[in-house]
Enzyme design. Sequence first.
Site, PDB file in Angstrom:
ATOM      1  N   GLU A 179     -15.683 -44.347 -46.278  1.00  0.00           N
ATOM      2  CA  GLU A 179     -15.088 -43.693 -45.108  1.00  0.00           C
ATOM      3  C   GLU A 179     -14.059 -44.627 -44.466  1.00  0.00           C
ATOM      4  O   GLU A 179     -14.370 -45.771 -44.144  1.00  0.00           O
ATOM      5  CB  GLU A 179     -16.162 -43.327 -44.086  1.00  0.00           C
ATOM      6  CG  GLU A 179     -15.644 -42.771 -42.780  1.00  0.00           C
ATOM      7  CD  GLU A 179     -14.688 -41.601 -42.968  1.00  0.00           C
ATOM      8  OE1 GLU A 179     -13.539 -41.701 -42.505  1.00  0.00           O
ATOM      9  OE2 GLU A 179     -15.093 -40.591 -43.590  1.00  0.00           O
ATOM     10  N   LEU A 225     -19.105 -42.274 -39.458  1.00  0.00           N
ATOM     11  CA  LEU A 225     -19.325 -41.200 -40.421  1.00  0.00           C
ATOM     12  C   LEU A 225     -19.240 -39.845 -39.712  1.00  0.00           C
ATOM     13  O   LEU A 225     -19.492 -39.733 -38.525  1.00  0.00           O
ATOM     14  CB  LEU A 225     -20.706 -41.353 -41.067  1.00  0.00           C
ATOM     15  CG  LEU A 225     -20.984 -42.663 -41.819  1.00  0.00           C
ATOM     16  CD1 LEU A 225     -22.410 -42.655 -42.362  1.00  0.00           C
ATOM     17  CD2 LEU A 225     -19.978 -42.865 -42.941  1.00  0.00           C
ATOM     18  N   LYS A 245     -17.520 -26.958 -29.938  1.00  0.00           N
ATOM     19  CA  LYS A 245     -18.623 -26.053 -29.573  1.00  0.00           C
ATOM     20  C   LYS A 245     -19.378 -26.574 -28.361  1.00  0.00           C
ATOM     21  O   LYS A 245     -19.938 -25.788 -27.586  1.00  0.00           O
ATOM     22  CB  LYS A 245     -19.570 -25.866 -30.752  1.00  0.00           C
ATOM     23  CG  LYS A 245     -19.102 -24.821 -31.767  1.00  0.00           C
ATOM     24  CD  LYS A 245     -17.710 -25.107 -32.266  1.00  0.00           C
ATOM     25  CE  LYS A 245     -17.179 -24.145 -33.285  1.00  0.00           C
ATOM     26  NZ  LYS A 245     -15.805 -24.487 -33.697  1.00  0.00           N
ATOM     27  N   HIS A 291     -38.369  -6.256 -31.092  1.00  0.00           N
ATOM     28  CA  HIS A 291     -37.798  -5.645 -29.892  1.00  0.00           C
ATOM     29  C   HIS A 291     -38.283  -6.393 -28.655  1.00  0.00           C
ATOM     30  O   HIS A 291     -39.444  -6.777 -28.583  1.00  0.00           O
ATOM     31  CB  HIS A 291     -38.239  -4.175 -29.802  1.00  0.00           C
ATOM     32  CG  HIS A 291     -37.799  -3.486 -28.543  1.00  0.00           C
ATOM     33  ND1 HIS A 291     -36.514  -3.024 -28.376  1.00  0.00           N
ATOM     34  CD2 HIS A 291     -38.480  -3.190 -27.395  1.00  0.00           C
ATOM     35  CE1 HIS A 291     -36.419  -2.464 -27.184  1.00  0.00           C
ATOM     36  NE2 HIS A 291     -37.606  -2.556 -26.569  1.00  0.00           N
TER      37      HIS A 291
END
Length: 532
Positions: free
Chosen positions: A96, A101, A114, A511
């Site tokens: 990397e 990472l 998000k 439900h």
Amino acid sequence: MCATDFRRTCPSAQFRNSEPQQLIPSAWFTAGFLLRVFGIHWWLLESLLRQPNQTNRGATTLPDTIFDVVVIGSGPAGYTAAIRAGQHRLKTALIEKDPYLGGTCLHVGCIPTKALLFNAELWDHLKDAKEYGIEGVQSRALNWEAVQERKAKIVNKHAKGLEFLMRKNKVESMPGYGRLAGPAQNGLHTIELENAGKKTRLKTKNVILATGSEARMLPGLEPDERVLTNIEILKLPAVPKSLIVVGAGAVGVEFASIYRSFDSQVTILEMLPRLVPLEDEEISKELARVYRKRGINFEGGARVEKVEKTKSGVAVTFSSSGKQQRIEAEKILIAVGRKPNTENIGLEKTRAGTERGFVKTNQWMETAEPGVYAIGDIVLGTPQLAHVGAMEGIVAVSKIAGKPDKPINPLRIPNVTFCHPEIGSVGLTEAQAREQDYDIKVGKFPFTANSRASIVGEHEGFIKIVSDEGYGEILGVHIIGPQATELIAEAVTAIELEATVEDLMWTIHAHPTLAEAMLDASNSVYGLAINA
């Protein structure tokens, strides 16, 4: 990626490479119980006990080491491939170039975006607090610094989790820039690794390229404090008073949703006629309706001609419907897609083929160079989605390890967009099904008729099912509304298992749930929906 559940087996065995091996299993059990009570993760304990010189990050590989697999790039595609390779007991290295990472998705993409969307959702709920019987929040104030701190904590937590997972699966994590040195010699590939001015060569039987992508920029523009990509917009020191978004794909509509929730004036410019142009046309129409209701301006068929700096921000000149217009804003976000990071990774020294910078592969993610695989955003012809890259990594490693394997079916890939309202889809749109000469039946059920949607105060949107009339095959499912990004998983599973509309109709749904809307949508294909 979350590392909270990985210590369910005997802890003493899990820590066999760590310092505290003197502890007996019963002591580990007691320690584990106490840690769970106080909410401390095992991987955090390990990182505290581990001496700095024991970490694999930055380890030097011995000249005679031969790896089974070297993965270049640690985004969702790369780290998934590395972990699976470790699980198959392959000697694995993960390279990397960044100091952490996780790649774009974890640090400047999916996860931080998000996190902000969740903050925005809570902020929107507070605007309607009185409706829920909650008084005294009229004087609410947004602490943007705290919002950014929470986002960073989430990212850092999962970055540390990845470091733990590399150790857990015996993956040697190496910082630096990796590239192919050329074709294989005597069945071994050479990887040139450069880090802090030092160069090392690694020998490996197989290479997996997972170098990811970066935001495309309009010609003549460079990112700065006013012209933003996904990276800069996540680091803003304050909420802008106004924002122009160029591009109405997932990135564009998500950031438009975030900053409109925080009261920015938002305008979206899209060259194509509609929002989220890859989605079913009815999804686009519903999103446009809701965005207009929220006060988000949208110009379809808009071609940006000029972006200029002004005293207070930027000015954009664009043409739409034959008319030239000029608008101004404090910031502009360029969200016109992503380009693959395939330059300077040594592809030109091999037989691996490329097209427009994307790498050509077969269904097993193999390139034309034996032993070299490509996965994730750099692959030609596959969606640039984190979950697609992750599965491509599993496909590639399974092929390398000689394990049971299964190629990806593009019609079974879910698309999710976390705007408000959310969007989830899989399979063919109605237009695509008609273009492919299917005789189709379509069912649609609105969330306004779903009791759970009423309870949570989310009435916008619907579930739409496109099916084959003759056999009841589910060709596509398209959702816009509350928790659409979660609800789509049922549709993906149904299509993966080749379930029919009738199978869904006879599946009992609890439900009251949002998932019941899927039941009603399947019944609506035959005009038998109970609640609408």
